[in-house]
Design an enzyme around this catalytic site. Sequence first.
Site, PDB file in Angstrom:
ATOM      1  N   ASN A  83     -14.483 -31.689  10.290  1.00  0.00           N
ATOM      2  CA  ASN A  83     -13.154 -31.467   9.718  1.00  0.00           C
ATOM      3  C   ASN A  83     -12.397 -32.800   9.708  1.00  0.00           C
ATOM      4  O   ASN A  83     -11.930 -33.263  10.756  1.00  0.00           O
ATOM      5  CB  ASN A  83     -12.436 -30.412  10.571  1.00  0.00           C
ATOM      6  CG  ASN A  83     -11.070 -30.052  10.038  1.00  0.00           C
ATOM      7  OD1 ASN A  83     -10.379 -30.898   9.487  1.00  0.00           O
ATOM      8  ND2 ASN A  83     -10.671 -28.809  10.223  1.00  0.00           N
ATOM      9  N   LYS A 114      -8.887 -33.077  11.299  1.00  0.00           N
ATOM     10  CA  LYS A 114      -8.836 -33.237  12.760  1.00  0.00           C
ATOM     11  C   LYS A 114      -9.030 -34.703  13.131  1.00  0.00           C
ATOM     12  O   LYS A 114      -8.357 -35.217  14.028  1.00  0.00           O
ATOM     13  CB  LYS A 114      -9.951 -32.422  13.427  1.00  0.00           C
ATOM     14  CG  LYS A 114      -9.793 -30.920  13.377  1.00  0.00           C
ATOM     15  CD  LYS A 114     -10.949 -30.260  14.130  1.00  0.00           C
ATOM     16  CE  LYS A 114     -10.860 -28.758  14.194  1.00  0.00           C
ATOM     17  NZ  LYS A 114     -11.990 -28.162  14.936  1.00  0.00           N
ATOM     18  N   ASP A 122     -12.304 -27.005  19.584  1.00  0.00           N
ATOM     19  CA  ASP A 122     -12.251 -25.772  18.811  1.00  0.00           C
ATOM     20  C   ASP A 122     -10.808 -25.283  18.881  1.00  0.00           C
ATOM     21  O   ASP A 122     -10.190 -25.302  19.947  1.00  0.00           O
ATOM     22  CB  ASP A 122     -13.212 -24.734  19.384  1.00  0.00           C
ATOM     23  CG  ASP A 122     -13.716 -23.788  18.311  1.00  0.00           C
ATOM     24  OD1 ASP A 122     -13.966 -24.247  17.175  1.00  0.00           O
ATOM     25  OD2 ASP A 122     -13.869 -22.575  18.589  1.00  0.00           O
ATOM     26  N   PHE A 175      -3.211 -28.862   6.966  1.00  0.00           N
ATOM     27  CA  PHE A 175      -4.389 -28.084   6.550  1.00  0.00           C
ATOM     28  C   PHE A 175      -4.334 -26.697   7.196  1.00  0.00           C
ATOM     29  O   PHE A 175      -3.425 -26.406   7.978  1.00  0.00           O
ATOM     30  CB  PHE A 175      -5.678 -28.823   6.931  1.00  0.00           C
ATOM     31  CG  PHE A 175      -5.949 -28.901   8.414  1.00  0.00           C
ATOM     32  CD1 PHE A 175      -5.272 -29.807   9.216  1.00  0.00           C
ATOM     33  CD2 PHE A 175      -6.895 -28.070   9.015  1.00  0.00           C
ATOM     34  CE1 PHE A 175      -5.515 -29.887  10.586  1.00  0.00           C
ATOM     35  CE2 PHE A 175      -7.151 -28.145  10.384  1.00  0.00           C
ATOM     36  CZ  PHE A 175      -6.452 -29.052  11.166  1.00  0.00           C
ATOM     37  N   GLY A 176      -5.336 -25.884   6.856  1.00  0.00           N
ATOM     38  CA  GLY A 176      -5.475 -24.572   7.500  1.00  0.00           C
ATOM     39  C   GLY A 176      -4.227 -23.720   7.367  1.00  0.00           C
ATOM     40  O   GLY A 176      -3.681 -23.519   6.274  1.00  0.00           O
ATOM     41  N   LYS A 197       4.363 -33.439  13.054  1.00  0.00           N
ATOM     42  CA  LYS A 197       3.482 -32.363  13.546  1.00  0.00           C
ATOM     43  C   LYS A 197       2.956 -32.727  14.933  1.00  0.00           C
ATOM     44  O   LYS A 197       2.923 -31.887  15.839  1.00  0.00           O
ATOM     45  CB  LYS A 197       2.318 -32.135  12.562  1.00  0.00           C
ATOM     46  CG  LYS A 197       1.350 -31.049  13.041  1.00  0.00           C
ATOM     47  CD  LYS A 197       0.179 -30.787  12.103  1.00  0.00           C
ATOM     48  CE  LYS A 197      -0.800 -29.809  12.728  1.00  0.00           C
ATOM     49  NZ  LYS A 197      -2.018 -29.578  11.943  1.00  0.00           N
ATOM     50  N   HIS A 235      -0.547 -28.567  19.389  1.00  0.00           N
ATOM     51  CA  HIS A 235      -1.630 -28.154  20.281  1.00  0.00           C
ATOM     52  C   HIS A 235      -2.673 -29.270  20.422  1.00  0.00           C
ATOM     53  O   HIS A 235      -3.070 -29.636  21.513  1.00  0.00           O
ATOM     54  CB  HIS A 235      -2.269 -26.897  19.665  1.00  0.00           C
ATOM     55  CG  HIS A 235      -2.448 -26.967  18.162  1.00  0.00           C
ATOM     56  ND1 HIS A 235      -1.379 -26.987  17.316  1.00  0.00           N
ATOM     57  CD2 HIS A 235      -3.546 -27.118  17.377  1.00  0.00           C
ATOM     58  CE1 HIS A 235      -1.788 -27.118  16.064  1.00  0.00           C
ATOM     59  NE2 HIS A 235      -3.119 -27.211  16.077  1.00  0.00           N
ATOM     60  N   ARG A 236      -3.099 -29.829  19.260  1.00  0.00           N
ATOM     61  CA  ARG A 236      -4.165 -30.853  19.264  1.00  0.00           C
ATOM     62  C   ARG A 236      -3.690 -32.112  19.986  1.00  0.00           C
ATOM     63  O   ARG A 236      -4.408 -32.700  20.776  1.00  0.00           O
ATOM     64  CB  ARG A 236      -4.543 -31.152  17.800  1.00  0.00           C
ATOM     65  CG  ARG A 236      -5.658 -32.170  17.631  1.00  0.00           C
ATOM     66  CD  ARG A 236      -6.244 -32.124  16.240  1.00  0.00           C
ATOM     67  NE  ARG A 236      -6.885 -30.846  15.974  1.00  0.00           N
ATOM     68  CZ  ARG A 236      -6.359 -29.898  15.188  1.00  0.00           C
ATOM     69  NH1 ARG A 236      -5.227 -30.097  14.538  1.00  0.00           N
ATOM     70  NH2 ARG A 236      -6.982 -28.740  15.038  1.00  0.00           N
TER      71      ARG A 236
HETATM   72  P1  ITT Z   1     -15.232 -28.294  13.266  1.00  0.00           P
HETATM   73  O1  ITT Z   1     -15.765 -27.036  13.893  1.00  0.00           O
HETATM   74  O2  ITT Z   1     -16.236 -29.055  12.471  1.00  0.00           O
HETATM   75  O3  ITT Z   1     -14.484 -29.152  14.255  1.00  0.00           O
HETATM   76  P2  ITT Z   1     -13.532 -26.420  11.778  1.00  0.00           P
HETATM   77  O4  ITT Z   1     -12.583 -26.600  10.630  1.00  0.00           O
HETATM   78  O5  ITT Z   1     -14.656 -25.443  11.614  1.00  0.00           O
HETATM   79  O6  ITT Z   1     -14.104 -27.883  12.177  1.00  0.00           O
HETATM   80  P3  ITT Z   1     -12.529 -24.837  13.948  1.00  0.00           P
HETATM   81  O7  ITT Z   1     -13.799 -24.132  14.155  1.00  0.00           O
HETATM   82  O8  ITT Z   1     -11.786 -25.343  15.151  1.00  0.00           O
HETATM   83  O9  ITT Z   1     -12.674 -26.115  13.032  1.00  0.00           O
HETATM   84  O10 ITT Z   1     -11.659 -23.886  13.032  1.00  0.00           O
HETATM   85  C1  ITT Z   1     -10.360 -23.742  13.194  1.00  0.00           C
HETATM   86  C2  ITT Z   1      -9.695 -23.289  11.913  1.00  0.00           C
HETATM   87  O11 ITT Z   1      -8.350 -23.045  12.323  1.00  0.00           O
HETATM   88  C3  ITT Z   1      -9.619 -24.391  10.851  1.00  0.00           C
HETATM   89  O12 ITT Z   1     -10.583 -24.251   9.855  1.00  0.00           O
HETATM   90  C4  ITT Z   1      -8.219 -24.174  10.276  1.00  0.00           C
HETATM   91  O13 ITT Z   1      -8.232 -23.167   9.313  1.00  0.00           O
HETATM   92  C5  ITT Z   1      -7.456 -23.664  11.481  1.00  0.00           C
HETATM   93  N1  ITT Z   1      -6.773 -24.765  12.177  1.00  0.00           N
HETATM   94  C6  ITT Z   1      -7.241 -25.529  13.207  1.00  0.00           C
HETATM   95  N2  ITT Z   1      -6.335 -26.442  13.579  1.00  0.00           N
HETATM   96  C7  ITT Z   1      -5.265 -26.252  12.774  1.00  0.00           C
HETATM   97  C8  ITT Z   1      -4.026 -26.893  12.649  1.00  0.00           C
HETATM   98  O14 ITT Z   1      -3.675 -27.921  13.416  1.00  0.00           O
HETATM   99  N3  ITT Z   1      -3.184 -26.440  11.723  1.00  0.00           N
HETATM  100  C9  ITT Z   1      -3.507 -25.405  10.926  1.00  0.00           C
HETATM  101  N4  ITT Z   1      -4.667 -24.763  10.962  1.00  0.00           N
HETATM  102  C10 ITT Z   1      -5.546 -25.170  11.886  1.00  0.00           C
END
Ligand code: ITT
Length: 195
Positions: A12, A15, A71, A151-152, A174, A179-180
């Site tokens: 991702n 991230k 995660d 994102f997300g 942000k 959290h991150r």
């Molecule tokens: P990796 O496993 O390769 O690290 P991923 O995108 O699959 O990447 P996750 O399994 O941690 O990551 O999935 C978490 C999901 O939650 C991600 O796809 C986003 O949709 C959401 N997410 C995670 N962090 C976020 C953030 O800071 N803001 C908004 N949405 C987030």
Amino acid sequence: MQIPKLIFATNNFNKVKEIKSVVGSSIDIVSLADAGIEIDIPEPHITLKENASEKSSVIHALTKENCFSEDTGLEVEALNGEPGVKSARYAGDGRSFQENINLLLNNLSGKTNRSAQFRTVISLIWNNQEYFFEGICKGQITDIQYGEEGFGYDPIFIPAGSNKTFASMSMEEKNSFSHRKKAIAQLVTFLKNIQ
Ligand code: ITT
């Protein structure tokens, strides 16, 4: 003192951008793409901690180098903690951020309790030992989405202490809530203290 190098076991790139912006030059973060590693790591477990551990362990077994993964899940109170560990595939495998948002807003429609939190668990493998760090950001889910950044689920999440969504903020703003950022700040402190 030498700057520690860590492979970040993620596919991702959002991230990677966020974490690089937090650690600056204190850690040399090498993404999987930078390291030339193409791999889709499975996340078969039912907790963020186990999935984080799976991702860092797979990359450590492959490279034998210090590495970490994270995660993250969005845990919504009125949905009993869902989508949680399933955040990336809430609307099904291969679904887009938008489809996940649509399903979440749909499942929350008519509910007055909009409380939610993002939770990040980091698994660090440092000198063959594993360490965990956690960061939580509490907030509220909006009725409608807005904002173009991030994102997300960023367009539907307002962190406590703000009145706008993560997607309406610069990355720096942000980071001041996220959290991150809280989880990676603990990792940075840990590495400073053991070096
Ligand atoms: P990796 O496993 O390769 O690290 P991923 O995108 O699959 O990447 P996750 O399994 O941690 O990551 O999935 C978490 C999901 O939650 C991600 O796809 C986003 O949709 C959401 N997410 C995670 N962090 C976020 C953030 O800071 N803001 C908004 N949405 C987030």
